[in-house]
Design a protein around this motif. Structure first.
Motif, PDB file in Angstrom:
ATOM      1  N   VAL A  99       0.842  -1.198   0.000  1.00  0.00           N
ATOM      2  CA  VAL A  99       0.000   0.000   0.000  1.00  0.00           C
ATOM      3  C   VAL A  99       0.876   1.247   0.000  1.00  0.00           C
ATOM      4  N   THR A 100       0.261   2.360  -0.337  1.00  0.00           N
ATOM      5  CA  THR A 100       0.925   3.653  -0.213  1.00  0.00           C
ATOM      6  C   THR A 100      -0.140   4.736  -0.144  1.00  0.00           C
ATOM      7  N   GLY A 101       0.280   5.999  -0.154  1.00  0.00           N
ATOM      8  CA  GLY A 101      -0.641   7.118  -0.032  1.00  0.00           C
ATOM      9  C   GLY A 101      -0.044   8.176   0.863  1.00  0.00           C
ATOM     10  N   THR A 102      -0.875   8.887   1.600  1.00  0.00           N
ATOM     11  CA  THR A 102      -0.401   9.809   2.614  1.00  0.00           C
ATOM     12  C   THR A 102      -0.124   9.031   3.897  1.00  0.00           C
ATOM     13  N   PRO A 103       0.603   9.611   4.843  1.00  0.00           N
ATOM     14  CA  PRO A 103       0.775   8.903   6.119  1.00  0.00           C
ATOM     15  C   PRO A 103      -0.549   8.529   6.773  1.00  0.00           C
ATOM     16  N   ALA A 104      -1.513   9.439   6.733  1.00  0.00           N
ATOM     17  CA  ALA A 104      -2.807   9.149   7.359  1.00  0.00           C
ATOM     18  C   ALA A 104      -3.520   7.998   6.660  1.00  0.00           C
TER      19      ALA A 104
ATOM     20  N   ALA B 265       0.668  -9.479   6.027  1.00  0.00           N
ATOM     21  CA  ALA B 265       1.658  -8.457   6.357  1.00  0.00           C
ATOM     22  C   ALA B 265       1.365  -7.251   5.476  1.00  0.00           C
ATOM     23  N   VAL B 266       1.975  -6.124   5.809  1.00  0.00           N
ATOM     24  CA  VAL B 266       1.774  -4.887   5.050  1.00  0.00           C
ATOM     25  C   VAL B 266       3.129  -4.346   4.619  1.00  0.00           C
ATOM     26  N   GLU B 267       3.205  -3.963   3.353  1.00  0.00           N
ATOM     27  CA  GLU B 267       4.384  -3.270   2.830  1.00  0.00           C
ATOM     28  C   GLU B 267       3.985  -1.837   2.488  1.00  0.00           C
ATOM     29  N   LEU B 268       4.646  -0.863   3.096  1.00  0.00           N
ATOM     30  CA  LEU B 268       4.447   0.535   2.736  1.00  0.00           C
ATOM     31  C   LEU B 268       5.407   0.870   1.607  1.00  0.00           C
ATOM     32  N   ASN B 269       4.869   1.067   0.417  1.00  0.00           N
ATOM     33  CA  ASN B 269       5.705   1.357  -0.742  1.00  0.00           C
ATOM     34  C   ASN B 269       5.990   2.856  -0.769  1.00  0.00           C
TER      35      ASN B 269
END
Length: 320
Positions: free
Chosen positions: A120-125, A146-150
């Motif tokens: 996932v990605t986007g804004t911090p919020a 699990a989660v990957e912040l791209n």
């Protein structure tokens, strides 16, 4: 200590176009040669994908001989042109669509212990919102998530990769909920000098909430030309480069991160990705310090059978 990944065999796909929907994810999950799978990177609201601009090609790094943008078949029927260039942004499918795919895969494989990494990605919020949404689904399905912040996509106009900037990186790390029950990792771009590696590892040490780092994403601002013209239909023909051409840079990134993470005593796994297409590439990634090895461009070229070929190569060598 944050939760850890368990991936066996230590092979998986990276977030990429060949992980967009269930037609790709099902065979990846069914493969006995993958120890986990990763979804294509999504936003909570989805990305405004444009087929006329957001596309990719395969090319030969020395001759600049390339396929037309957007090869029509998967896997690719031809054996040359092993590098890739893409002008994709992010998935047009919103996060909720991927969570439905997770539910489907879990229902179809009720006894599986193979992790699904939701990228996932986007804004911090919105990343906080995404992590909480994945965590809620994890309570209802049997397969581990699990989660990957791209933080590394080079192709989103007006939004350079946050992992290049200390303040932005720290804002995303602060967005990981305290006490999160899932492994959460970062996907980072290629770094090219020592200060960038130090900036990342300093932020990881301060956060204490990251389980793994996926290194590296594509190298942005690259152009493939034919007959004096850029081939990709993006503005300027720019795209993110991957495949064998990026392999030495990715190995150097994994080696540098491994050394610094170990030096700081951080218990963080590294998923090495970038140009791995066979057993030799896999062994190089493991040698420089990757606990797990991911594949993207070679998946597009060879299909899920690439994982069988890598595993077969490793198995033959182990018997020697």
């Amino acid at each position: 200590m944050p939760p850890r990944l368990a991936i066996s065999p230590p092979l998986l796909n990276a977030a990429c176009p060949w992980a967009t929907d269930l037609t790709y994810l099902r065979p990846l999950y069914a493969s006995p040669s993958t120890g986990a799978i990763t979804t294509r990177t999504s936003l909570v609201e989805g990305y405004p994908h444009n087929d006329a601009v957001n596309t990719f090609l395969f090319f030969d790094a020395s001759a600049h001989d390339s396929t037309p943008p957007g090869p029509a078949s998967f896997p690719s029927p031809e054996t040359g042109r092993t590098c890739s260039l893409n002008s994709f942004g992010l998935s047009p499918i919103p996060l909720a669509g991927y969570l439905d795919m997770v539910r489907t895969l879990a229902a179809e494989n009720p006894l599986s212990t193979k992790p699904i990494i939701v990228s996932v990605t986007g804004t911090p919020a919105s990343c906080t919102q995404a992590i909480e949404a994945v965590e809620a689904v994890a309570r209802d399905v049997s397969v581990p998530l699990a989660v990957e912040l791209n933080l590394s996509c080079p192709n989103v106009p007006g939004h350079p990769p946050p992992a290049y900037y200390s303040d932005e990186l720290r804002a995303f790390l602060a967005a990981i909920p305290a006490g999160c029950t899932l492994p959460v990792g970062l996907k980072v771009p290629p770094y090219t000098h020592a200060d960038q590696f130090g900036m990342l590892v300093d932020a990881l040490a301060e956060s204490g909430r990251v389980s793994f780092v996926t290194s590296t994403n594509t190298l942005g601002n690259c152009v493939v030309m034919q007959r004096d013209q850029a081939v990709l239909p993006s503005e300027g023909g720019f795209g993110g480069m991957a495949g064998p051409a990026i392999h030495p840079l990715s190995l150097g990134n994994v080696a540098s991160l491994r050394a610094l993470v170990d030096e700081r005593g951080l218990d963080i796994d590294i998923i090495g990705v970038g140009g791995v297409s066979d057993g030799q590439g896999y062994r190089r990634m493991r040698k420089v310090g990757a606990q797990f090895v991911a594949v993207a461009t070679a998946l597009g070229k060879q299909g899920p059978a690439v994982f069988d070929r890598i595993n077969s190569s490793i198995g033959r060598e182990a018997k020697l």
